[in-house]
Motif scaffolding. Structure first.
Motif, short mmCIF file in Angstrom:
data_model
loop_
_atom_site.label_atom_id
_atom_site.label_comp_id
_atom_site.label_asym_id
_atom_site.label_seq_id
_atom_site.Cartn_x
_atom_site.Cartn_y
_atom_site.Cartn_z
N UNK A 1 -23.16 8.27 -13.29
CA UNK A 1 -22.96 8.12 -11.84
C UNK A 1 -23.63 6.84 -11.36
N UNK A 2 -24.83 6.58 -11.86
CA UNK A 2 -25.56 5.36 -11.46
C UNK A 2 -24.76 4.11 -11.86
N UNK A 3 -24.23 4.12 -13.07
CA UNK A 3 -23.44 2.98 -13.55
C UNK A 3 -22.20 2.77 -12.67
N UNK A 4 -21.54 3.87 -12.33
CA UNK A 4 -20.35 3.77 -11.50
C UNK A 4 -20.68 3.20 -10.11
N UNK A 5 -21.75 3.70 -9.54
CA UNK A 5 -22.14 3.22 -8.21
C UNK A 5 -22.57 1.76 -8.26
N UNK A 6 -23.22 1.36 -9.33
CA UNK A 6 -23.66 -0.04 -9.47
C UNK A 6 -22.45 -0.96 -9.53
N UNK A 7 -21.39 -0.52 -10.24
CA UNK A 7 -20.18 -1.33 -10.32
C UNK A 7 -19.51 -1.44 -8.96
N UNK A 8 -19.48 -0.32 -8.23
CA UNK A 8 -18.90 -0.34 -6.89
C UNK A 8 -19.69 -1.24 -5.96
N UNK A 9 -21.01 -1.31 -6.17
CA UNK A 9 -21.89 -2.08 -5.27
C UNK A 9 -21.82 -3.58 -5.52
N UNK A 10 -21.97 -3.97 -6.80
CA UNK A 10 -22.01 -5.40 -7.06
C UNK A 10 -21.18 -5.83 -8.27
N UNK A 11 -20.23 -4.99 -8.71
CA UNK A 11 -19.38 -5.36 -9.84
C UNK A 11 -18.35 -6.40 -9.43
N UNK A 12 -17.87 -7.15 -10.41
CA UNK A 12 -16.81 -8.13 -10.13
C UNK A 12 -15.52 -7.38 -9.80
N UNK B 1 -0.31 1.19 -6.72
CA UNK B 1 -0.62 1.81 -5.43
C UNK B 1 -1.94 2.58 -5.52
N UNK B 2 -2.14 3.31 -6.61
CA UNK B 2 -3.38 4.08 -6.77
C UNK B 2 -4.58 3.15 -6.91
N UNK B 3 -4.41 2.07 -7.67
CA UNK B 3 -5.52 1.13 -7.85
C UNK B 3 -5.88 0.44 -6.55
N UNK B 4 -4.87 0.09 -5.76
CA UNK B 4 -5.14 -0.57 -4.48
C UNK B 4 -5.84 0.39 -3.52
N UNK B 5 -5.45 1.65 -3.57
CA UNK B 5 -6.09 2.63 -2.70
C UNK B 5 -7.55 2.84 -3.09
N UNK B 6 -7.82 2.86 -4.40
CA UNK B 6 -9.19 3.10 -4.87
C UNK B 6 -10.10 1.90 -4.62
N UNK B 7 -9.57 0.69 -4.84
CA UNK B 7 -10.40 -0.51 -4.73
C UNK B 7 -10.43 -1.10 -3.33
N UNK B 8 -9.42 -0.77 -2.52
CA UNK B 8 -9.28 -1.34 -1.17
C UNK B 8 -9.04 -2.84 -1.20
N UNK B 9 -8.51 -3.38 -2.32
CA UNK B 9 -8.17 -4.79 -2.41
C UNK B 9 -6.84 -5.03 -1.70
N UNK B 10 -6.67 -6.23 -1.15
CA UNK B 10 -5.35 -6.59 -0.65
C UNK B 10 -4.49 -7.03 -1.83
#
Length: 255
Positions: free
Chosen positions: A4-15, A33-42
């Motif tokens: 969980x810590x690793x996942x959160x760290x990637x969400x916080x400052x991952x490329x 569509x699923x990836x865009x929804x999860x990452x919120x990237x344009x």
């Protein structure tokens, strides 16, 4: 928990590439569509992140605009090899595990299974079965002797060979099925088998008769092949099912 810590760290400052790779680290491949929804990237950010992740071998494209984390894809390839190897150990006289059984055990889709097989350097998909590239069917000396006796029986009367049940009594069902899988014997009904070469010649004789006379029926096929009505019916029903012939009333024409 470390995961969980690793996942959160990637969400916080991952490329962006790391974030899209993490978003694809799921039990099933993810669509755009699923990836865009999860990452919120344009759209532009997602396209760039995907390309970078692919270049860095973090993602695997699996068709239809779907992507999967490399670790997931590698695990599927490993599970695939494990299942095929175990199947060979349990059934050494079978050419390989049925493709559909393999798909069900892996709980995956046909498309993903096909892709994984095409990328696997140790497995071969042969007809409807999958085998390890080193696997071959090996008969024991006793089995070879039994096979030789069966071949003598078939050669003695190729138009009316032993039935499936009789052949099983002579060589055992595993051995007989192995001969069928190897293509030496063809099973055309639940209890009718033929030597493959002999059977091909029979089919050609029937087709030649149809070409010369327009059609064939059971009585003519029986006399033409020098066999019994039982075998003639089984042969014509098989050719109908395989669309080699087509039934019109009591006659058959080319399929």
């Amino acid at each position: 928990q470390p995961a969980v810590i690793t996942r959160l760290a990637t969400l916080y400052d991952g490329t962006p590439a790391e974030r899209v790779a993490q978003a694809s680290d799921t039990p099933r491949p993810q669509t755009l569509v699923q990836l865009q929804k999860t990452t919120a990237f344009d759209n532009a950010q997602l396209e760039q992140a995907l390309q970078t992740a692919l270049d860095e071998h973090k993602l695997v494209p699996v068709g239809d605009d779907q992507y999967w984390a490399v670790e997931r894809f590698t695990a599927l390839k490993t599970n695939l090899l494990t299942l095929v190897t175990a199947y060979h150990e349990s059934y050494p006289l079978r050419l390989g595990i049925p493709r559909e059984e393999l798909r069900r055990r892996l709980e995956t889709s046909h498309g993903l299974l096909n892709l994984t097989l095409s990328e696997h350097d140790q497995l071969i998909a042969q007809r409807d079965r999958v085998r390890h590239h080193t696997h071959t069917i090996q008969f024991s000396p006793q089995q070879q002797q039994a096979i030789a006796k069966l071949e003598v029986q078939i050669t003695a009367n190729p138009q009316q060979p032993p039935s499936y049940k009789e052949a099983v009594a002579m060589v055992g069902e595993d051995v007989l099925q192995a001969k069928i899988m190897l293509g030496d014997i063809v099973q055309i009904s639940s209890d009718v088998i033929f030597d493959t070469v002999d059977f091909d010649q029979m089919i050609q004789a029937i087709l030649q008769f149809i070409d010369d006379n327009g059609a064939v029926d059971v009585k003519i096929a029986r006399d033409l092949l020098g066999t019994s009505r039982k075998y003639a019916i089984a042969i014509l029903e098989y050719t109908d099912n395989q669309k080699i012939t087509r039934r019109i009333g009591d006659e058959r024409v080319r399929g």
